[in-house]
Motif scaffolding. Structure first.
Motif, PDB file in Angstrom:
ATOM      1  N   ALA A 258       0.873  -1.203   0.035  1.00  0.00           N
ATOM      2  CA  ALA A 258       0.044   0.008   0.114  1.00  0.00           C
ATOM      3  C   ALA A 258       1.020   1.122   0.088  1.00  0.00           C
ATOM      4  O   ALA A 258       1.662   1.504   0.750  1.00  0.00           O
ATOM      5  N   ASP A 259       0.482   2.394  -0.823  1.00  0.00           N
ATOM      6  CA  ASP A 259       1.401   3.584  -0.808  1.00  0.00           C
ATOM      7  C   ASP A 259       0.128   4.430  -1.872  1.00  0.00           C
ATOM      8  O   ASP A 259      -0.718   3.947  -2.262  1.00  0.00           O
ATOM      9  N   GLU A 260       0.510   5.810  -1.887  1.00  0.00           N
ATOM     10  CA  GLU A 260      -0.343   6.418  -2.682  1.00  0.00           C
ATOM     11  C   GLU A 260       0.172   7.804  -3.106  1.00  0.00           C
ATOM     12  O   GLU A 260       0.871   8.410  -2.164  1.00  0.00           O
ATOM     13  N   HIS A 261      -0.096   8.074  -4.148  1.00  0.00           N
ATOM     14  CA  HIS A 261      -0.118   9.457  -4.497  1.00  0.00           C
ATOM     15  C   HIS A 261      -1.353  10.300  -4.483  1.00  0.00           C
ATOM     16  O   HIS A 261      -2.365   9.748  -5.205  1.00  0.00           O
ATOM     17  N   GLU A 262      -1.412  11.285  -3.899  1.00  0.00           N
ATOM     18  CA  GLU A 262      -2.499  12.131  -3.706  1.00  0.00           C
ATOM     19  C   GLU A 262      -3.328  12.594  -4.928  1.00  0.00           C
ATOM     20  O   GLU A 262      -4.531  12.475  -5.081  1.00  0.00           O
ATOM     21  N   THR A 263      -2.485  13.075  -5.954  1.00  0.00           N
ATOM     22  CA  THR A 263      -3.086  13.328  -7.285  1.00  0.00           C
ATOM     23  C   THR A 263      -2.498  12.797  -8.257  1.00  0.00           C
ATOM     24  O   THR A 263      -1.368  12.955  -8.521  1.00  0.00           O
ATOM     25  N   GLY A 264      -2.781  11.905  -9.312  1.00  0.00           N
ATOM     26  CA  GLY A 264      -2.367  11.489 -10.481  1.00  0.00           C
ATOM     27  C   GLY A 264      -3.445  12.086 -11.790  1.00  0.00           C
ATOM     28  O   GLY A 264      -2.874  13.256 -12.480  1.00  0.00           O
ATOM     29  N   GLY A 265      -4.459  11.485 -11.993  1.00  0.00           N
ATOM     30  CA  GLY A 265      -5.225  11.835 -13.080  1.00  0.00           C
ATOM     31  C   GLY A 265      -5.892  12.989 -12.630  1.00  0.00           C
ATOM     32  O   GLY A 265      -6.399  13.947 -13.622  1.00  0.00           O
ATOM     33  N   ALA A 266      -6.086  13.487 -11.348  1.00  0.00           N
ATOM     34  CA  ALA A 266      -6.689  14.751 -10.879  1.00  0.00           C
ATOM     35  C   ALA A 266      -5.898  15.728 -11.543  1.00  0.00           C
ATOM     36  O   ALA A 266      -6.471  17.018 -11.546  1.00  0.00           O
ATOM     37  N   CYS A 267      -4.803  15.717 -11.777  1.00  0.00           N
ATOM     38  CA  CYS A 267      -3.844  16.844 -12.405  1.00  0.00           C
ATOM     39  C   CYS A 267      -4.350  17.159 -13.880  1.00  0.00           C
ATOM     40  O   CYS A 267      -4.286  18.228 -14.035  1.00  0.00           O
ATOM     41  N   LEU A 268      -4.916  16.234 -14.353  1.00  0.00           N
ATOM     42  CA  LEU A 268      -5.546  16.522 -15.741  1.00  0.00           C
ATOM     43  C   LEU A 268      -6.754  17.366 -15.834  1.00  0.00           C
ATOM     44  O   LEU A 268      -7.152  18.128 -16.429  1.00  0.00           O
ATOM     45  N   THR A 269      -7.692  16.866 -14.869  1.00  0.00           N
ATOM     46  CA  THR A 269      -8.862  17.354 -14.419  1.00  0.00           C
ATOM     47  C   THR A 269      -8.699  18.933 -14.089  1.00  0.00           C
ATOM     48  O   THR A 269      -9.275  19.780 -14.272  1.00  0.00           O
ATOM     49  N   TRP A 270      -7.737  19.036 -13.013  1.00  0.00           N
ATOM     50  CA  TRP A 270      -7.269  20.371 -12.454  1.00  0.00           C
ATOM     51  C   TRP A 270      -7.065  21.305 -13.750  1.00  0.00           C
ATOM     52  O   TRP A 270      -7.426  22.355 -13.855  1.00  0.00           O
ATOM     53  N   LEU A 271      -5.996  20.620 -14.769  1.00  0.00           N
ATOM     54  CA  LEU A 271      -5.720  21.303 -16.113  1.00  0.00           C
ATOM     55  C   LEU A 271      -6.893  21.821 -16.598  1.00  0.00           C
ATOM     56  O   LEU A 271      -7.069  22.994 -17.204  1.00  0.00           O
ATOM     57  N   ARG A 272      -7.805  20.790 -16.953  1.00  0.00           N
ATOM     58  CA  ARG A 272      -9.042  21.267 -17.777  1.00  0.00           C
ATOM     59  C   ARG A 272     -10.014  22.213 -16.995  1.00  0.00           C
ATOM     60  O   ARG A 272     -10.348  23.498 -17.712  1.00  0.00           O
ATOM     61  N   ASP A 273     -10.172  22.160 -15.791  1.00  0.00           N
ATOM     62  CA  ASP A 273     -11.318  22.890 -15.025  1.00  0.00           C
ATOM     63  C   ASP A 273     -10.959  24.104 -14.516  1.00  0.00           C
ATOM     64  O   ASP A 273     -11.364  25.032 -14.193  1.00  0.00           O
ATOM     65  N   ASN A 274      -9.440  24.346 -14.275  1.00  0.00           N
ATOM     66  CA  ASN A 274      -8.952  25.396 -13.429  1.00  0.00           C
ATOM     67  C   ASN A 274      -7.955  26.180 -14.306  1.00  0.00           C
ATOM     68  O   ASN A 274      -7.713  27.488 -13.971  1.00  0.00           O
ATOM     69  N   MET A 275      -7.487  25.508 -15.545  1.00  0.00           N
ATOM     70  CA  MET A 275      -6.399  26.201 -16.311  1.00  0.00           C
ATOM     71  C   MET A 275      -6.781  26.597 -17.800  1.00  0.00           C
ATOM     72  O   MET A 275      -6.850  27.792 -18.461  1.00  0.00           O
ATOM     73  N   LEU A 276      -7.512  25.534 -18.288  1.00  0.00           N
ATOM     74  CA  LEU A 276      -7.861  25.519 -19.800  1.00  0.00           C
ATOM     75  C   LEU A 276      -9.463  26.032 -20.073  1.00  0.00           C
ATOM     76  O   LEU A 276      -9.626  26.726 -20.915  1.00  0.00           O
ATOM     77  N   PHE A 277     -10.501  25.506 -19.292  1.00  0.00           N
ATOM     78  CA  PHE A 277     -11.735  25.625 -19.276  1.00  0.00           C
ATOM     79  C   PHE A 277     -12.517  26.061 -17.911  1.00  0.00           C
ATOM     80  O   PHE A 277     -13.336  25.686 -17.712  1.00  0.00           O
ATOM     81  N   PRO A 278     -11.678  27.195 -17.444  1.00  0.00           N
ATOM     82  CA  PRO A 278     -12.729  27.529 -16.176  1.00  0.00           C
ATOM     83  C   PRO A 278     -13.778  28.326 -16.399  1.00  0.00           C
ATOM     84  O   PRO A 278     -13.986  29.014 -17.570  1.00  0.00           O
ATOM     85  N   GLU A 279     -14.817  28.275 -15.429  1.00  0.00           N
ATOM     86  CA  GLU A 279     -16.061  29.166 -15.757  1.00  0.00           C
ATOM     87  C   GLU A 279     -15.333  30.533 -15.192  1.00  0.00           C
ATOM     88  O   GLU A 279     -15.687  30.889 -14.010  1.00  0.00           O
ATOM     89  N   ASP A 280     -15.002  31.539 -16.000  1.00  0.00           N
ATOM     90  CA  ASP A 280     -14.744  32.743 -15.723  1.00  0.00           C
ATOM     91  C   ASP A 280     -14.884  33.698 -16.664  1.00  0.00           C
ATOM     92  O   ASP A 280     -15.423  33.263 -17.827  1.00  0.00           O
ATOM     93  N   SER A 281     -14.582  35.062 -16.572  1.00  0.00           N
ATOM     94  CA  SER A 281     -14.835  36.015 -17.412  1.00  0.00           C
ATOM     95  C   SER A 281     -14.178  35.707 -18.755  1.00  0.00           C
ATOM     96  O   SER A 281     -14.386  36.503 -19.661  1.00  0.00           O
ATOM     97  N   LEU A 282     -12.887  35.085 -18.963  1.00  0.00           N
ATOM     98  CA  LEU A 282     -12.118  34.868 -20.077  1.00  0.00           C
ATOM     99  C   LEU A 282     -12.833  33.661 -21.058  1.00  0.00           C
ATOM    100  O   LEU A 282     -12.270  33.932 -22.237  1.00  0.00           O
ATOM    101  N   THR A 283     -13.604  33.014 -20.376  1.00  0.00           N
ATOM    102  CA  THR A 283     -14.191  31.750 -21.116  1.00  0.00           C
ATOM    103  C   THR A 283     -15.614  31.768 -20.344  1.00  0.00           C
ATOM    104  O   THR A 283     -15.939  30.455 -20.179  1.00  0.00           O
ATOM    105  N   PRO A 284     -16.380  32.717 -20.823  1.00  0.00           N
ATOM    106  CA  PRO A 284     -17.921  32.673 -20.248  1.00  0.00           C
ATOM    107  C   PRO A 284     -18.637  31.434 -21.094  1.00  0.00           C
ATOM    108  O   PRO A 284     -18.687  31.653 -22.413  1.00  0.00           O
ATOM    109  N   GLY A 285     -19.308  30.318 -20.505  1.00  0.00           N
ATOM    110  CA  GLY A 285     -20.025  29.531 -20.932  1.00  0.00           C
ATOM    111  C   GLY A 285     -19.156  28.686 -22.054  1.00  0.00           C
ATOM    112  O   GLY A 285     -19.926  27.577 -22.611  1.00  0.00           O
TER     113      GLY A 285
END
Length: 557
Positions: A335-362
């Motif tokens: 047993a061992d673990e990395h806290e974030t693996g694939g979560a890094c890609l979803t973070w990239l998508r949701d917080n860097m590339l396609f966040p819901e903000d004024s630069l990418t509305p909708g």
């Protein structure tokens, strides 16, 4: 200790098990449930390991600035019901032919259950670190080494194989947090359950845990794998109340029959046997086909890990790698673990590339987002033009237990572009895997020639090759890798019910492709790994100062 007048879980009359003596292997199926952090997958699986049909439904998660991570148990159950109904309908299998139910789930979570058998408020999941300060108070002593009183650490490790995490992200931390910060919930709780054991409560009406699911409470003596039991002295060390944890059942046994209400929800026959559940680490090992000792698998889902079965109980406290009871009776699993693996890609998508903000509305991410990421990665040479990414977005557990470390992009220049940064994320996760591999192989005293690759990350051909190059090992990309956990739950259930042998399991798992290391790329990553580790060493004190107070609730040192 708990007040003697505190309520206990109401008595439940077990549902009689169905008589399945006439079940034929060719006409036999089980229903398997995999409750991941993003939601449950449910599958109908034949006695040969074939997935007849499967379905998925997403569930949400609530994150808070103080390190909280919660989900609603009713959301889990409703999503499981919808997914099960769809999977059964799509499979065309008569419910009479479904002879068992087995669950796997995100591990290291806590669901408080009231006397009526109903969850009290939200579940605290494996990402939650709000109990960190309480755990540190519990495990320290007059003399403290690396956060622990040596005498306490020795007793824990000798008996359990591990020790409560200083990050507060295991059930010990969760329960201490509830007692200190939510006394109303704690006072109304009759039993605390792991998420998978909560699912079995919903299925059978019985609050039970198995020898493997209870491990991360650190209150069982695991020295004899065939006689795992609660240890009163460990309850005292952990500051937990024995009366608030469930009765234990042997791994791979039957919890009880499917109760009428759950059967009606799912569309199954009452009394269908429900097998003890297991954590996602355990089911992934079986679902990867790597069930023999020292057969390794690499998993990348939301989190990630490298694991294998081993014939011994052992702990490496320096790297946070240990062997615990497996989902297979009489076996240990690394047993061992990395806290974030694939979560890094979803973070990239949701917080860097396609966040819901004024630069990418909708503007939503395209349906083929991950496919486009793969194309972008392939357009950039090995090494991402010098850009490096450290994937510690929620702290780290192995090969360092550090809940304050954070990730980032490094060595960015005026010439760096988005494609470089995307490739750097893929490479950063792979370098983290390579760092962990060194610790796991040292732990096992064996070099792995290859690793079975499962989880959503294994859908990526380019990530498979990057992992081969970064680790210097052959990567066996398992077919339908995102279904490894639910497949594992099904295989474990079939094995427990006698419909499948251990030798049958590897033959039931198909390898889609193999990736061997490219010598030139491997040489680049070998040098990058050294700098990757240096980035941790050189920034850990900075991150502790920046995040210690916010994450742990204490002032930074």
């Amino acid at each position: 200790m708990r007040h003697p007048t505190a309520p206990t879980l109401r008595a439940v009359t077990p549902t009689p098990l169905r008589d399945l003596a006439d079940a034929k292997p060719d006409d036999t199926y089980v229903l398997a449930v995999d409750l991941g952090t993003g939601g449950p997958k449910v599958a109908v699986i034949s006695a040969t390991g074939r997935i007849a049909a499967h379905a998925f439904e997403k569930v949400g998660m609530q994150l808070t600035d103080d390190g909280g991570a919660e989900q609603r148990p009713d959301d889990w159950w409703n999503a499981i019901v919808h997914s099960a109904q769809k999977a059964i309908a799509d499979s065309g299998v008569d419910p009479e032919r479904i002879v068992g139910v087995g669950c796997t789930s995100q591990w290291s979570g806590t669901v408080p259950i009231g006397a009526d058998g109903v969850a009290i408020g939200p579940a605290i999941i494996w990402l939650d670190s709000r109990g960190a300060s309480a755990v540190r108070e519990t495990v320290r002593g007059a003399l403290t080494v690396q956060g622990y009183a040596p005498s306490k650490a020795v007793r824990w490790v000798r008996r359990t194989g591990g020790i409560p995490s200083l990050s507060g992200k295991d059930p010990v931390g969760h329960i201490h947090f509830l007692r200190e910060q939510r006394p109303d919930v704690y006072g109304a709780t009759s039993v605390f359950l792991e998420p998978v054991d909560y699912l079995n409560l919903r299925l059978t009406g019985l609050a039970r845990a198995s020898h493997d699911t209870i491990t991360l409470h650190w209150v069982t003596d695991n020295r004899d794998i065939n006689h795992v039991a609660y240890d009163d002295s460990l309850f005292e060390l952990a500051g937990l109340d024995r009366a608030m944890l469930p009765e234990l059942l042997p791994t791979g046994s039957v919890v009880g029959g499917l109760q009428a209400s759950a059967a009606a929800d799912l569309g199954l026959v009452p009394g269908t046997p429900v097998v003890t559940g297991t954590g996602d680490l355990h089911s992934a090992a079986v679902g990867s086909g790597a069930v023999n000792d020292f057969d390794a698998h690499l998993y990348i889902g939301t989190s990630s890990w490298i694991s294998c079965h081993v014939p011994f109980k052992k702990t490496d406290a320096l790297t946070n790698v240990a062997s615990f009871p497996s989902a297979l009776p009489g076996r240990y699993l690394v047993a061992d673990e990395h806290e974030t693996g694939g979560a890094c890609l979803t973070w990239l998508r949701d917080n860097m590339l396609f966040p819901e903000d004024s630069l990418t509305p909708g503007e939503a991410a395209p349906d083929d987002f991950f496919g486009r990421l793969n194309d972008m990665v392939e357009s950039v040479p090995v090494g991402a033009h010098g850009v490096m990414f450290t994937p510690w977005l929620n702290g780290e557990r192995s090969p360092v237990d550090d809940h304050t470390i954070r990730g980032g992009f490094h060595n960015i220049s005026l010439f760096s572009n988005r494609a470089d940064m995307v490739r750097a994320v893929f490479e950063g996760v792979a370098l983290n895997s390579a760092w962990l591999l060194g610790a796991v192989e040292k732990f096992c005293k064996k070099r792995f020639d290859s690793m079975a690759f499962v989880g959503g990350g294994a859908n990526s051909d380019v990530w498979s090759q990057i992992h081969a190059d970064a680790t210097g090992r052959t990567i066996r990309q398992i077919a339908d890798p995102v279904l490894a956990n639910v497949r594992g739950a099904g295989l474990i259930t079939l094995f427990a019910l006698g419909h499948l042998s251990l030798a049958d399991i590897p033959k039931s798992v198909q390898v889609k492709a193999e990736y061997t290391p490219d010598p030139k790329a491997a040489a680049v990553y070998e040098e990058r790994l050294k700098e990757f580790i240096n980035l941790y060493k050189d920034t850990k004190a900075i991150h502790k100062r920046l995040n210690g107070a916010k994450v742990s609730g204490e002032h930074a040192e």
